[in-house]
Design a protein around this motif. Structure first.
Motif: not given
Lengths: 314, 314
Positions: A169-171, A177
């Motif tokens: 997941y690239e948040l 974050t």
């Protein structure tokens, strides 16, 4: 006419700091994917185990990091991560300009932000990248990684991330974050284990057939990932640690500290944390986290599978 | 040479007492399956709705029950169930010998056992049969039913159960067992909704992207059936009641009372119950149970979707 297909990961050097059940699996996954992996752990036996696998070992964090493009840090918490970076023989002063530090320990987002700033000041990249999935997913290179950091940090880290994760997941670009998402997951996971143990031992106290309870609940609205995953340990009376009570003493402690500083009430988290503390205080800290069921049994006289001896010795 | 295939359910008379969102769906499902269904509700408008559907209505519980093979009681709690059986115009004195009373309200198992004994003394059968699945599953005849009772009770009830349930758990011959399984499920469901709201609003307090939180958590170890089912209400800012806060005020109250009388500690349940009580006290008792997220927002200043006005009016 033949083409030579280069493995794009060949030649990339990755250091792994912390070769426990998670770190060792992540190191092996990267090695399997073609990266040149060098490992360090404070326990020399852990390094020996990786070397016996065909990996390279180092005598200090700095020694592991000095030629690395990627340094993956898989230690217990924020304080250990800070020591890996900036303590004696730390990696920060050994890493080459433009290399990326992948921080995978669970920690307070504010700690991740502070570490990120200190790392960036040295012309290094920082990726806030907590992991989820357990030792088996680490070993198979199928972790879930909740990551945030700059585009450059992601780019440099990508061969390592691809080798370790099934789900990345690239948040966003802000350190902290990733850590915050991980803490939300830990809040839920820790409360759900406690709820599962509260419910399952209550069923035992009422004399219900626990295998039947497992069958009905996993098909009903009361189900959770943790109920489904952990309650077989209780049914089997097997509390050998897959993930220990102390992990949630730590992680729900972080959630509670974060929440207190933000003036956010967490009554469920707080109640669950008290039960993990009690289980640890009662001597089960290094046992499986499903040992909360044994704690509830001790507190109520409920009979659980495999606990006859403990009951009799009360 | 043609065969006449008899519907085995034709001629069976089923009374349904309580035509709320669950009872109406169950009545319709039995009618669709070929049973002759007569309904009663204290609200005459509910009876009219079922009659408009083509069902038969009755003016009293006794009137509905007098020719019934099966009486399905879908009221709020044990006290209402007792009144349906033994109150003014109650069904117990009207039911014919050998008919079965299917008790589907959520109640303390000890209440189910007491009612079962009084019903059995009248040469009637009692099936302890709590339901799970919500109004949509009731309407489609796909409920989960957690049932216990004698073989005769099951036999007599079977055409009705088959018409109402996708999943029928037969949990033994003792009344109270079905109720106990339901309470274990409610303990977990109620705690999981509270945990989901605690976590999601904490994510909002930290400024995380809530749609992303939903995506990550539902794919992680922190997931629960309730997180997945209820948090879309919070993301949409829509607290129209599908299942109300007051349901868990009632159900976790039963769990807490049961646990207290058995000297069993339920710290997670107790913490969750306090939050449902606070939500009810703050005026949200009839709103969706995901309104606990709004309560957490009120207590912390967190910003949730759709709550701008409420925040400003604080």
């Amino acid at each position: 006419m033949s083409e030579i297909v280069e493995n794009p990961r060949r030649g990339i050097v990755a250091a792994v700091i912390g070769l426990g059940s998670m770190g060792l699996g992540m190191a092996r996954s990267m090695k399997r994917a073609g990266l040149d992996v060098v490992g360090f752990d404070v326990a020399s036996a852990a390094v020996d185990r990786f070397v016996a696998d065909g990996g390279r070992g180092a005598a200090t964090p700095a020694g592991a990091a000095e030629n690395a493009d990627v340094v993956v840090c898989v230690v217990v918490n924020g304080a250990q991560t800070e020591a890996v970076l900036f303590g004696a023989d730390g990696v920060a002063s050994a890493m080459k300009t433009g290399a990326v530090f992948i921080s995978s320990a669970t920690m307070d987002p504010s700690v991740a932000r502070a570490l990120s700033q200190r790392v960036a000041a040295l012309d290094l990249h920082y990726l806030d990248a907590p992991i989820s999935g357990g030792a088996s997913k680490a070993a198979s290179g199928e972790l879930t990684i909740m990551a945030s950091g700059s585009a450059r940090a992601f780019d440099t880290a990508r061969p390592a991330l691809d080798a370790m994760a099934a789900k990345l997941y690239e948040l966003g670009d802000a350190a902290g974050t990733g850590a915050a998402f991980k803490m939300i997951n830990q809040l839920l996971a820790g409360v759900h284990i406690a709820a599962a143990c509260e419910a399952m031992t209550f069923a035992a106290k009422q004399g219900l057939d626990l295998a039947r309870v497992y069958e009905v609940i996993t098909a009903s609205a009361g189900n959770s990932w943790m109920f489904e995953n952990r309650m077989p340990h209780v049914l089997a009376g097997d509390y050998a640690p897959l993930s220990a009570i102390e992990i949630f003493v730590k992680d729900l402690g972080i959630v509670q500290d974060m929440a207190r500083s933000e003036r956010y009430p967490v009554p469920l988290t707080a109640a669950a944390l008290q039960m993990y503390l009690a289980a640890s205080g009662a001597g089960m800290g290094r046992d499986d986290d499903s040992s909360l069921a044994r704690l509830y049994a001790q507190l109520s006289g409920a009979e659980l599978p495999g606990l006859i001896g403990e009951r009799q010795s009360r």
